[in-house]
Motif scaffolding. Structure first.
Motif, PDB file in Angstrom:
ATOM      1  N   MET A 104      27.176 -49.503  50.799  1.00  0.00           N
ATOM      2  CA  MET A 104      27.329 -48.437  51.951  1.00  0.00           C
ATOM      3  C   MET A 104      25.710 -48.333  52.768  1.00  0.00           C
ATOM      4  N   TYR A 105      25.938 -48.389  54.048  1.00  0.00           N
ATOM      5  CA  TYR A 105      24.634 -48.083  54.891  1.00  0.00           C
ATOM      6  C   TYR A 105      24.261 -46.647  54.941  1.00  0.00           C
ATOM      7  N   GLU A 106      23.467 -46.126  54.020  1.00  0.00           N
ATOM      8  CA  GLU A 106      23.239 -44.873  53.842  1.00  0.00           C
ATOM      9  C   GLU A 106      21.756 -44.530  54.996  1.00  0.00           C
ATOM     10  N   GLU A 107      21.817 -43.490  55.491  1.00  0.00           N
ATOM     11  CA  GLU A 107      20.833 -43.053  56.186  1.00  0.00           C
ATOM     12  C   GLU A 107      19.284 -43.029  55.495  1.00  0.00           C
ATOM     13  N   ARG A 108      18.295 -43.509  56.497  1.00  0.00           N
ATOM     14  CA  ARG A 108      17.165 -43.515  55.797  1.00  0.00           C
ATOM     15  C   ARG A 108      16.950 -44.659  54.748  1.00  0.00           C
ATOM     16  N   ALA A 128      16.250 -48.686  53.862  1.00  0.00           N
ATOM     17  CA  ALA A 128      15.774 -49.993  54.348  1.00  0.00           C
ATOM     18  C   ALA A 128      16.941 -50.732  54.846  1.00  0.00           C
ATOM     19  N   LEU A 129      17.870 -50.961  54.257  1.00  0.00           N
ATOM     20  CA  LEU A 129      19.291 -51.647  54.682  1.00  0.00           C
ATOM     21  C   LEU A 129      19.784 -51.178  55.836  1.00  0.00           C
ATOM     22  N   THR A 130      19.742 -50.046  56.197  1.00  0.00           N
ATOM     23  CA  THR A 130      20.274 -49.545  57.643  1.00  0.00           C
ATOM     24  C   THR A 130      19.153 -49.951  58.528  1.00  0.00           C
ATOM     25  N   ARG A 131      17.955 -49.683  58.145  1.00  0.00           N
ATOM     26  CA  ARG A 131      17.128 -50.110  59.188  1.00  0.00           C
ATOM     27  C   ARG A 131      17.168 -51.446  59.661  1.00  0.00           C
ATOM     28  N   LEU A 132      16.971 -52.229  58.571  1.00  0.00           N
ATOM     29  CA  LEU A 132      17.149 -53.794  58.790  1.00  0.00           C
ATOM     30  C   LEU A 132      18.533 -54.265  59.605  1.00  0.00           C
ATOM     31  N   ARG A 133      19.674 -53.397  59.413  1.00  0.00           N
ATOM     32  CA  ARG A 133      20.714 -53.542  60.287  1.00  0.00           C
ATOM     33  C   ARG A 133      20.621 -53.182  61.705  1.00  0.00           C
ATOM     34  N   ASP A 134      20.023 -51.875  61.820  1.00  0.00           N
ATOM     35  CA  ASP A 134      19.927 -51.645  63.010  1.00  0.00           C
ATOM     36  C   ASP A 134      18.777 -52.253  64.089  1.00  0.00           C
ATOM     37  N   LEU A 135      17.788 -53.087  63.294  1.00  0.00           N
ATOM     38  CA  LEU A 135      17.093 -53.982  63.978  1.00  0.00           C
ATOM     39  C   LEU A 135      17.831 -55.177  64.100  1.00  0.00           C
TER      40      LEU A 135
END
Ligand code: SF4
Length: 386
Positions: free
Chosen positions: A202-206, A208-215
């Motif tokens: 799951m790509y949870e808010e806040r 590092a995984l979600t930040r890397l995806r967003d980048l």
């Protein structure tokens, strides 16, 4: 709410990890070398003692020590913690209590013969190991510290000592393919633990995984591939003799986790430790503050360290729908009507009608449950039934 009034669970949260996995949104802090384990364990015991009145009606109790990474705890203190928890649980029920399942979550890096001997001797009878994948590249991509070789060593040590093992598996990992998932499943089914928990990443808010995806540095698994992966996991584990008794949980017959089942069946549980949640089996939910230092200070000073809420009638009904549909047994429609009235049953079945017709839900012997096709859309289906 629950027909198993004498069952109960105790959850102890060990909120420290050696490092933070990039997908994790559980509350835990990175353990530094000076971490005061003794103070932490004494605080957990003190909180459980303070809350022992919540255990007094429980006669069949499961104990779950989770995290975080409880296998980081020095083994002498782990032994003390289990023994104190047992003493408190037993005396709360005036001795007339059966401690059924005592689970310890472990990371493969911490499994040594010396540690495992103490865990067994301390009374742990079920070990849950966070494996996730048997592909080293995938493990590195999510920040896990172990590799496949370490998993094999750890499993062998645990297998020689414990008759009830769970392995965690993840699918939808960055770079994971159906072929690499199949190789991981080959190993899991070969090892043949009693229980397997299989989660979609799951790509949870806040995180590092979600930040890397967003980048744009990590690519999220395409939805069609995720569905194919779930179907592969389901099919391979079914063929290997496992029954999916909950959306993410598979067990050999007789090895369903009693503790996890308690959450889905409305059984009361007492959670101690920072961020731990509790439920009284009726309508009160409470959760501790997510801050180790503030938590320890509050318990030591006899101050409040939690928030709580009383569920409304509507929330209790929704809770029954949500937890019931997570299980393979589904919602018992007769009990649903007994507890919430005929109008609520009619409304539930009206809302379910189109999804029954489309094959996302099924109704067998007065039990409403998700089909395999429905499991992948469970969140949407549950909300549509509210
Ligand atoms: S070891 Fe478990 S609790 Fe700790 S950061 Fe990783 S996933 Fe989260």
């Amino acid at each position: 709410m629950c027909d198993c009034v004498n069952r109960g669970g105790v959850y102890i949260h060990v909120a420290v990890c050696r490092s933070k996995c990039i997908y994790c949104d559980f509350y835990s802090e990175v353990c530094h070398s000076g971490f005061d384990w003794e103070r932490y364990v004494k605080t957990l015991v003190a909180e459980l003692e303070l809350r022992s009145c919540g255990l007094s009606a429980m006669r069949e109790v499961s104990l779950y020590i989770g995290g975080g990474t409880p296998s980081l705890m020095p083994v002498g203190l782990l032994r003390f913690l289990v023994s104190e928890a047992r003493r408190i649980i037993m005396s709360a029920g005036s001795g007339d209590v059966r401690l059924t399942e005592v689970t310890l979550e472990v990371n493969p890096d911490d499994v040594t013969a010396v540690n495992a001997d103490v865990w067994l001797d301390a009374g742990i009878n079920r070990v849950s190991m966070g494996v996730q994948s048997m592909n080293d590249k995938e493990l590195r991509s999510i920040g896990r510290r172990h590799d496949a070789k370490k998993v094999m060593e750890a499993y062998s040590i645990l297998r020689q000592r414990f008759g009830n093992l769970n392995l965690d598996l993840m699918f939808g990992l960055p770079g994971q393919t159906l072929e690499s998932l199949s190789s991981t499943l080959d190993v899991f089914t070969e090892l043949h633990p009693e229980h397997i928990s299989a989660y979609s990443l799951m790509y949870e808010e806040r995180t590092a995984l979600t930040r890397l995806r967003d980048l744009g540095r990590i690519k999220e698994t395409d939805e069609n591939l995720s569905v194919a992966m779930f179907e592969m996991v389901n099919e391979r584990l079914r063929k290997a003799g496992y029954m999916r008794y909950e959306i993410s949980n598979y067990a050999l017959p007789g090895f369903e986790s009693r503790h996890n089942s308690a959450y889905w069946e409305g059984v009361p549980y007492v959670g101690v430790g920072p961020s731990a949640h509790s439920f009284d089996g009726r309508r009160c939910r409470r959760w501790n503050i997510s801050d180790i230092r503030a938590y320890m200070l509050a318990v030591e000073n006899g101050e409040k360290c939690h928030e709580e809420e009383m569920l409304s009638d509507k929330e209790i009904t929704e809770e029954r729908i949500m937890t019931g549909l997570r299980t393979a047994k589904g919602i018992d429609i007769v009990r649903f009507e007994n507890d919430f009235g005929k109008a609520a049953r009619v409304e539930l079945l009206d809302k379910a009608a189109s999804m029954l017709g489309e094959g996302y839900l099924k109704l067998d012997y007065n039990r409403l449950s998700l089909t395999d096709k429905g499991v992948m859309l469970s969140d949407d289906i549950i909300v549509d039934l509210f």
